[in-house]
Motif scaffolding. Structure first.
Motif, PDB file in Angstrom:
ATOM      1  N   ALA A 166      19.843   3.073   6.568  1.00  0.00           N
ATOM      2  CA  ALA A 166      20.460   2.009   5.778  1.00  0.00           C
ATOM      3  C   ALA A 166      21.645   2.554   4.981  1.00  0.00           C
ATOM      4  O   ALA A 166      22.703   1.918   4.911  1.00  0.00           O
ATOM      5  CB  ALA A 166      19.428   1.381   4.843  1.00  0.00           C
ATOM      6  N   LEU A 167      21.483   3.724   4.384  1.00  0.00           N
ATOM      7  CA  LEU A 167      22.590   4.335   3.642  1.00  0.00           C
ATOM      8  C   LEU A 167      23.736   4.714   4.568  1.00  0.00           C
ATOM      9  O   LEU A 167      24.905   4.579   4.191  1.00  0.00           O
ATOM     10  CB  LEU A 167      22.095   5.557   2.870  1.00  0.00           C
ATOM     11  N   LEU A 168      23.426   5.159   5.767  1.00  0.00           N
ATOM     12  CA  LEU A 168      24.463   5.450   6.748  1.00  0.00           C
ATOM     13  C   LEU A 168      25.236   4.170   7.101  1.00  0.00           C
ATOM     14  O   LEU A 168      26.459   4.181   7.212  1.00  0.00           O
ATOM     15  CB  LEU A 168      23.853   6.065   8.008  1.00  0.00           C
ATOM     16  N   GLY A 169      24.519   3.062   7.244  1.00  0.00           N
ATOM     17  CA  GLY A 169      25.168   1.776   7.509  1.00  0.00           C
ATOM     18  C   GLY A 169      26.055   1.329   6.362  1.00  0.00           C
ATOM     19  O   GLY A 169      27.141   0.786   6.577  1.00  0.00           O
ATOM     20  N   VAL A 170      25.612   1.560   5.135  1.00  0.00           N
ATOM     21  CA  VAL A 170      26.425   1.213   3.960  1.00  0.00           C
ATOM     22  C   VAL A 170      27.713   2.029   3.972  1.00  0.00           C
ATOM     23  O   VAL A 170      28.808   1.495   3.743  1.00  0.00           O
ATOM     24  CB  VAL A 170      25.632   1.452   2.656  1.00  0.00           C
ATOM     25  N   TRP A 171      27.599   3.315   4.237  1.00  0.00           N
ATOM     26  CA  TRP A 171      28.778   4.183   4.290  1.00  0.00           C
ATOM     27  C   TRP A 171      29.750   3.717   5.371  1.00  0.00           C
ATOM     28  O   TRP A 171      30.950   3.582   5.124  1.00  0.00           O
ATOM     29  CB  TRP A 171      28.344   5.622   4.532  1.00  0.00           C
ATOM     30  N   ALA A 172      29.232   3.442   6.575  1.00  0.00           N
ATOM     31  CA  ALA A 172      30.091   2.985   7.678  1.00  0.00           C
ATOM     32  C   ALA A 172      30.722   1.633   7.348  1.00  0.00           C
ATOM     33  O   ALA A 172      31.905   1.401   7.639  1.00  0.00           O
ATOM     34  CB  ALA A 172      29.290   2.894   8.970  1.00  0.00           C
ATOM     35  N   GLY A 173      29.961   0.752   6.727  1.00  0.00           N
ATOM     36  CA  GLY A 173      30.484  -0.553   6.351  1.00  0.00           C
ATOM     37  C   GLY A 173      31.600  -0.469   5.332  1.00  0.00           C
ATOM     38  O   GLY A 173      32.583  -1.213   5.397  1.00  0.00           O
ATOM     39  N   GLN A 174      31.467   0.434   4.383  1.00  0.00           N
ATOM     40  CA  GLN A 174      32.529   0.620   3.388  1.00  0.00           C
ATOM     41  C   GLN A 174      33.817   1.092   4.037  1.00  0.00           C
ATOM     42  O   GLN A 174      34.899   0.606   3.721  1.00  0.00           O
ATOM     43  CB  GLN A 174      32.096   1.629   2.329  1.00  0.00           C
TER      44      GLN A 174
ATOM     45  N   VAL B 284      15.314   4.297   4.597  1.00  0.00           N
ATOM     46  CA  VAL B 284      16.470   4.185   3.714  1.00  0.00           C
ATOM     47  C   VAL B 284      17.654   4.995   4.257  1.00  0.00           C
ATOM     48  O   VAL B 284      18.810   4.610   4.082  1.00  0.00           O
ATOM     49  CB  VAL B 284      16.099   4.625   2.274  1.00  0.00           C
ATOM     50  N   LEU B 285      17.380   6.089   4.946  1.00  0.00           N
ATOM     51  CA  LEU B 285      18.458   6.948   5.447  1.00  0.00           C
ATOM     52  C   LEU B 285      19.409   6.219   6.398  1.00  0.00           C
ATOM     53  O   LEU B 285      20.624   6.248   6.187  1.00  0.00           O
ATOM     54  CB  LEU B 285      17.877   8.204   6.091  1.00  0.00           C
TER      55      LEU B 285
ATOM     56  N   HIS C 186       0.835  -1.196   0.000  1.00  0.00           N
ATOM     57  CA  HIS C 186       0.000   0.000   0.000  1.00  0.00           C
ATOM     58  C   HIS C 186       0.872   1.250   0.000  1.00  0.00           C
ATOM     59  O   HIS C 186       1.916   1.296   0.657  1.00  0.00           O
ATOM     60  CB  HIS C 186      -0.915  -0.001   1.217  1.00  0.00           C
ATOM     61  N   ALA C 187       0.424   2.268  -0.702  1.00  0.00           N
ATOM     62  CA  ALA C 187       1.182   3.514  -0.824  1.00  0.00           C
ATOM     63  C   ALA C 187       1.307   4.243   0.510  1.00  0.00           C
ATOM     64  O   ALA C 187       2.198   5.062   0.688  1.00  0.00           O
ATOM     65  CB  ALA C 187       0.532   4.421  -1.864  1.00  0.00           C
ATOM     66  N   GLY C 188       0.456   3.956   1.473  1.00  0.00           N
ATOM     67  CA  GLY C 188       0.500   4.620   2.768  1.00  0.00           C
ATOM     68  C   GLY C 188       1.804   4.395   3.518  1.00  0.00           C
ATOM     69  O   GLY C 188       2.234   5.243   4.291  1.00  0.00           O
ATOM     70  N   GLY C 189       2.434   3.278   3.304  1.00  0.00           N
ATOM     71  CA  GLY C 189       3.689   2.979   3.985  1.00  0.00           C
ATOM     72  C   GLY C 189       4.919   3.450   3.241  1.00  0.00           C
ATOM     73  O   GLY C 189       6.038   3.262   3.710  1.00  0.00           O
ATOM     74  N   LEU C 190       4.732   4.079   2.099  1.00  0.00           N
ATOM     75  CA  LEU C 190       5.864   4.485   1.267  1.00  0.00           C
ATOM     76  C   LEU C 190       6.743   5.531   1.951  1.00  0.00           C
ATOM     77  O   LEU C 190       7.963   5.446   1.918  1.00  0.00           O
ATOM     78  CB  LEU C 190       5.364   5.007  -0.082  1.00  0.00           C
ATOM     79  N   GLY C 191       6.136   6.520   2.595  1.00  0.00           N
ATOM     80  CA  GLY C 191       6.915   7.572   3.255  1.00  0.00           C
ATOM     81  C   GLY C 191       7.797   7.010   4.358  1.00  0.00           C
ATOM     82  O   GLY C 191       8.981   7.357   4.461  1.00  0.00           O
ATOM     83  N   LEU C 192       7.248   6.143   5.181  1.00  0.00           N
ATOM     84  CA  LEU C 192       8.019   5.537   6.258  1.00  0.00           C
ATOM     85  C   LEU C 192       9.129   4.641   5.693  1.00  0.00           C
ATOM     86  O   LEU C 192      10.241   4.609   6.223  1.00  0.00           O
ATOM     87  CB  LEU C 192       7.101   4.735   7.181  1.00  0.00           C
TER      88      LEU C 192
END
Length: 107
Positions: A67-75, A64-65, A53-59
């Motif tokens: 998750a991207l921080l984790g990717v950066w730290a992992g690299q 993702v933010l 459902h589109a209602g959960g798209l914003g959350l």
């Protein structure tokens, strides 16, 4: 079949890719591609079944933010440790994740 039946990508992909003996950067890239393709396929399947459902798209986009921080730290961490240490800690983390899942089912 396991992924399709459970929606869990880790079990079939991670042991297989780890067993190939890829270099640490190649392993992380292969895992990232595998998880991305699996997630997109799951989203398409859920959308076709009416369960997405589109209602959960914003959350979801907000999630993702970190998750991207984790990717950066992992690299950064991955470039600082040896391939042997990387494999050891990779397998230890997989074990801990599996243990957490097993214990969660008990409680």
């Amino acid at each position: 079949m396991v992924t399709g039946a459970t929606g869990v990508f880790v079990i079939p992909a991670v042991p297989y890719l780890q067993a190939l003996g890829l270099a640490k950067d190649d392993l992380v890239q292969a895992l990232g591609l595998s998880f991305t393709v699996s997630t997109v396929a799951l989203a398409i399947g859920l959308a076709k079944g009416g369960a997405l459902h589109a209602g959960g798209l914003g959350l979801s986009l907000l999630a993702v933010l970190p998750a991207l921080l984790g990717v950066w730290a992992g690299q950064r961490l991955r470039h600082r440790i040896s391939p042997t240490s990387f494999r050891r800690w990779f397998l230890i983390c997989l074990f801990l994740l599996g243990l957490e899942l097993a214990l969660r089912s008990v409680w």
